[in-house]
Design a protein around this motif. Structure first.
Motif, mmCIF file in Angstrom:
data_model
loop_
_atom_site.group_PDB
_atom_site.id
_atom_site.type_symbol
_atom_site.label_atom_id
_atom_site.label_comp_id
_atom_site.label_asym_id
_atom_site.label_seq_id
_atom_site.Cartn_x
_atom_site.Cartn_y
_atom_site.Cartn_z
ATOM 1 N N TYR A 1 -12.485 42.473 31.437
ATOM 2 C CA TYR A 1 -12.405 43.476 32.214
ATOM 3 C C TYR A 1 -11.333 44.400 31.846
ATOM 4 C CZ TYR A 1 -11.054 46.384 36.419
ATOM 5 O OH TYR A 1 -11.023 47.735 37.011
ATOM 6 N N ALA A 2 -10.550 44.013 30.934
ATOM 7 C CA ALA A 2 -9.676 45.066 30.242
ATOM 8 C C ALA A 2 -10.667 45.727 29.292
ATOM 9 C CB ALA A 2 -8.876 44.292 29.123
ATOM 10 N N THR A 3 -11.525 45.692 28.739
ATOM 11 C CA THR A 3 -12.581 46.232 27.939
ATOM 12 C C THR A 3 -13.087 47.373 29.038
ATOM 13 O OG1 THR A 3 -13.207 44.599 26.539
ATOM 14 C CG2 THR A 3 -14.717 46.425 26.396
ATOM 15 N N VAL A 4 -13.543 47.035 29.916
ATOM 16 C CA VAL A 4 -14.116 48.009 31.064
ATOM 17 C C VAL A 4 -12.960 49.137 31.393
ATOM 18 C CG1 VAL A 4 -15.045 48.650 33.339
ATOM 19 C CG2 VAL A 4 -15.773 46.694 31.934
ATOM 20 N N VAL B 1 -8.345 47.189 40.840
ATOM 21 C CA VAL B 1 -9.317 46.012 40.869
ATOM 22 C C VAL B 1 -8.779 44.866 39.810
ATOM 23 C CG1 VAL B 1 -11.534 45.839 39.748
ATOM 24 C CG2 VAL B 1 -11.118 47.810 40.935
ATOM 25 N N GLY B 2 -8.445 45.190 38.550
ATOM 26 C CA GLY B 2 -7.677 44.046 37.829
ATOM 27 C C GLY B 2 -6.850 42.940 38.352
ATOM 28 N N ASN B 3 -6.058 43.556 39.291
ATOM 29 C CA ASN B 3 -4.930 42.905 40.010
ATOM 30 C C ASN B 3 -5.884 41.934 41.146
ATOM 31 O OD1 ASN B 3 -2.856 44.014 38.595
ATOM 32 N ND2 ASN B 3 -2.649 45.476 40.444
ATOM 33 N N ASN B 4 -6.881 42.603 41.498
ATOM 34 C CA ASN B 4 -7.755 41.789 42.600
ATOM 35 C C ASN B 4 -8.297 40.573 42.032
ATOM 36 O OD1 ASN B 4 -7.035 43.679 44.709
ATOM 37 N ND2 ASN B 4 -8.764 44.554 44.368
#
Length: 866
Positions: free
Chosen positions: A223-226, A397-400
């Motif tokens: 998700y870091a890529t996104v 979103v990443g935290n979710n």
């Protein structure tokens, strides 16, 4: 245990660690397809495939024999009916018609095995009975028990044939024993491989348990890529979104600004043209004035000379008077043709143009270009708050995702699953000594069965050896040697052991045949053809309330399309357990990602982009006024026709040099005197004027350039002045239209580009969602170890045990069946090897009665050494 295992798989699938944060922004690809890399995959070492080697030929022979015995298709319906009934009704209510039909179907399916079993049972029963009667018969000197052998002419041929047949039969029996021994040894050697296969499967399960969380971590970390790509595009919203808007606007605005820029160039060129006209006109006027003055003086002088009395006195020659009149008449041609002095100057227009070009219209236009090119910066400033909001949402979103991953008890489940695997492995290890002991007893039992046949073979081979080596064709049946007699005795011993062991062998082999043959036809073959899975997947078979057993047990939803065959096939292809077990029923990854990653808040924030480009000024009022001043510079007031007419005229009306020559020729016709001399002087003056003034005006660069510049400038000014006000009006209207497009009508264009930009941002999330779903289905937690466990069980059961067991009964059964002809041949051949008690003796008779000889029995001669 099954349900707890399922919970573990779910936990392993969805649990993960923290999102990996990149300390340095890595270089990202241009907008388009994101590169998420490859999901780290564990290597499963179990190779669930068995190659039997050379003994596979025997396995294929057994399979072919079983197919000949049992060619019927797998009885799917029969087994399903029996399984649903659990065999209870058939035992308690046997007389019911449907149960009788089931019994007849089972008998029909097993008819081949039943016939073979009946033959084996008949053999096992009759062989000892026949042996008993055979022994009793021989004790009564019957059935070959009488120690007397009739002599026949073909005795040697019969003996040789019987020996050959017995040897051939013994070879067949030997081959069968060797096949049985090879199968027995193969099974023992493969039992030793069970530990390796089990250990390999257990290590694969550990690999599955250890690698799955790492794979899930990788999915979530990507998700870091996104996030990085979205932040990159948001940070560069100016070049990306503003640049697209600028390109779209530039297609409409750039032509209008170029027209103004062209007008600015036209202004400078117009000023330069007016300056050229002014300078050229002064040069030409100066030269034309001097020439006009000189020509006028010459004309006046010639006129005064022609006033001489010699031209019109009565005493003058008529020819001279005529010449004078002709000369006087031609003097009117001796004047300049292009009269530049009468042309008005262009100083008023030049002054106006100088005032016009004081305003640098090019700079004004370039400021318009700069204002248009500043669109990306305007977009950055006007979308700054929205960009910050979207970036905050991306972080949330990443935290979710990270918080969701922490909701699963990953470590506990992993520990429990690892403990379960280790405990199961330890349990299996505890059974290895028992397995080895049971295999040893089995090996001993099979060797004992083989030894029974080997004992008979030993007697047969020794009997044939002794009988063949000790046979003396010159000895009579009663005088046969000890070695030959021993051979016959050994053959009879083999016959005796054949009767003793064959029925036991046939009984044991028939039992093994029924067990091994049915296991091959009802278990192993259906497994390869997947008919066995169809039985297990029969609706309502395991539970009357469950259509499909696995989803009914796991998810309490028996209507879900999840069968053992699909589960096995999916795992066989090494796909993810998420798709294999249809875990979307428990946790729908699409719904989770759509609600967690691709949030409505992100879409709503992206829809809040508001971009206003009314601050862009393409042409300032100063530039517009400058264009109007240019159109009012008075260029249309210039009489271009007069200028062009004068420029196109020659220097003089007549060619002065030709005029001088004509004058000279006329003067030569006059009589000598003062008049002729004066005219000669004027000719010289004209020639000098032509040489010093006219020729330079025609050839000198100063005048040539002036005339050329005047001509070109006037033509340029004429073109420029042509419909100049309308041209300026068109340019101003184009600028106004472009300005109106930016200020009032650019909303549609901006919305289109904004939607494209938003779609690109949202597309990154969609790519991530699709990649996660595809990876979960194909790469994450590949369930090959579970299909390998089933394949390993099939290999150990069918390839190791059943094939070896079937090869054993086929080889030893063939040998046992051939004991029957071996007994018959051995009994008959023993007569030719054993020493008889009596023999046929022929008395000699007269030669005339040689056809009537009567044999009589006699005892063998008695010798002291016998």
């Amino acid at each position: 245990m099954w349900k707890s295992g399922t919970l573990l798989l779910l936990s392993v699938l969805w649990a993960s660690g923290e999102l990996q944060q990149e300390t340095e922004p890595r270089r990202l690809p241009p907008p388009g397809k994101l590169d998420f890399g490859y999901v780290p995959a564990g290597v499963y070492e179990t190779l669930a495939h068995y190659e039997p080697g050379p003994i596979g030929i025997l396995f294929h022979l057994v399979h072919a024999f079983l197919h000949a015995v049992q060619p019927n298709a797998f009885p799917h319906d029969l087994i399903v009916k029996l399984a649903k009934d659990k065999f209870g009704a058939i035992q308690t209510e046997y007389q019911k018609p449907e149960n009788i039909v089931l019994t007849l179907q089972a008998i029909y399916y097993e008819i081949g095995f039943l016939i073979c079993a009946a033959v084996g049972l008949l053999f096992a029963i009759l062989m000892p009975v026949v042996g008993l009667f055979f022994c009793m018969c021989r004790c009564c000197d019957n059935c070959g028990g009488e120690m007397h052998q009739r002599q026949r002419k073909n005795a040697d041929c019969r003996r040789g044939l019987l020996g050959t047949l017995l040897f051939s039969t013994s070879l067949v029996i030997t081959i069968g024993v060797l096949c049985a021994y090879a199968a027995n040894q193969n099974l023992s050697s493969q039992v030793k491989n069970i530990r390796r296969l089990v250990n390999s499967n257990m290590r694969d399960l550990h690999t599955f348990a250890n690698d799955t969380p790492m794979q899930i971590d990788y999915l979530i970390s990507q998700y870091a890529t996104v996030k990085n790509k979205v932040n990159y595009d948001l940070d560069n919203i100016g070049p990306l979104l503003g640049g697209r808007i600028h390109v779209r606007l530039d297609k409409e605005v750039h032509p209008a600004l170029n027209q103004v820029l062209n007008m600015a160039g036209a202004m400078r060129e117009t000023k330069e043209a007016l300056e050229n006209v002014s300078v050229s006109l002064v040069v030409l006027q100066e030269g034309a004035g001097k020439l006009h003055f000189n020509l006028s003086q010459v004309c006046d002088s010639i006129n005064r000379t022609l006033d001489d009395p010699g031209c019109h006195d009565e005493e003058s020659d008529a020819t001279t008077a005529q010449l004078c009149r002709s000369i006087r008449q031609s003097l009117s041609q001796l004047q300049i043709s292009a009269n530049f002095t009468r042309l008005p100057n262009v100083n008023p227009q030049l002054e106006k143009m100088k005032n016009v070009v004081k305003t640098d219209l090019s700079s004004v236009v370039h400021r318009g270009f700069s204002s248009l090119n500043d669109t990306p910066h305007i977009v950055i400033e006007q979308t700054r708050s929205v960009v910050n909001s979207v970036q905050n949402l991306v972080d949330s979103v990443g935290n979710n995702i990270s918080s969701f991953s922490k909701a699963f008890p990953l470590q506990t489940c992993l520990s429990n699953f690892t403990i379960f695997i280790s405990h199961a492995h330890a349990k299996i290890e505890d059974y290895y000594p028992e397995v080895d002991k049971m295999d040893f007893y089995r090996w001993i039992g099979c060797i004992a069965l083989c030894c029974m046949v080997v004992l008979v073979l030993a007697f047969n081979y020794l009997g044939l050896l002794c009988g063949t080596l000790g046979y003396d064709k010159h000895a009579s049946p009663t005088t046969r040697g000890c070695i030959s007699n021993t051979g016959g005795t050994l053959l009879m011993a083999g016959v005796g052991f054949s009767f003793i062991f064959s029925w036991m062998l046939m009984g044991v082999l028939t039992t093994i045949f029924l067990a091994g043959g049915n296991m091959e036809k009802l278990l192993c073959e259906p497994f390869h053809t997947k008919e066995l899975f169809k039985v297990v997947d029969t609706p309502y078979l395991i539970n009357p309330e469950w259509k499909n057993f696995i989803p009914g047990y796991m998810y309490n939803d028996s209507d879900l399309e999840l069968t053992s065959e699909s589960l096995y096939s999916t795992c066989k292809q090494n796909k993810g357990i998420y798709s294999a077990l249809r875990l979307d029923k428990v946790f729908n990854i699409s719904s989770f990602l759509n609600t967690t990653v691709f949030t409505k808040d992100v879409v709503r924030q992206l829809e809040n982009f508001r971009i206003d480009l009314r601050t862009i000024i393409l042409l300032e009022a100063e530039g517009k006024q400058n264009l109007l001043d240019f159109s009012e510079a008075g260029l249309s007031e210039i009489n271009y026709a007069d200028y062009l007419d004068e420029v196109n005229k020659g220097v003089t009306v007549v060619d002065v040099l030709s005029f001088a020559k004509e004058l000279e020729s006329q003067t030569d016709l006059m009589p000598r005197g003062p008049l002729q001399a004066a005219l000669k002087g004027h000719v010289a003056t004209l020639q000098r004027i032509h040489r010093q003034q006219i020729t330079p005006m025609e050839q000198a660069m100063k005048y040539v350039r002036a005339r050329s510049a005047l001509n070109q400038s006037m033509r340029f000014l004429e073109r420029t002045a042509s419909d100049l006000p309308n041209k300026v009006t068109d340019v101003l209207e184009a600028i106004e239209a472009a300005q109106h497009l930016i200020s009032q009508n650019a909303t549609l264009l901006i919305n289109q580009e904004t939607r494209k930009y938003s779609a690109t941002i949202i597309g990154y999330f969609n790519q991530y969602i699709e990649w996660v779903k595809t990876s979960l289905a194909l790469e994450v937690a590949p369930c090959k170890p579970f299909s390998n466990i089933l394949d390993t069980a099939q290999i150990m059961t069918c390839s190791f045990l059943v094939d070896s067991m079937n090869t054993f009964w086929m080889g030893l059964g063939c040998s046992t069946l051939f004991l029957l002809p071996s007994v018959i041949l051995a009994v008959k051949l023993a007569k030719y090897y054993r020493r008889m008690d009596t023999e046929d003796v022929y008395d000699d008779v007269p030669t005339y009665d040689t056809m009537n000889r009567f044999p009589r029995a006699s005892a063998p001669p008695r010798h002291i050494d016998w």
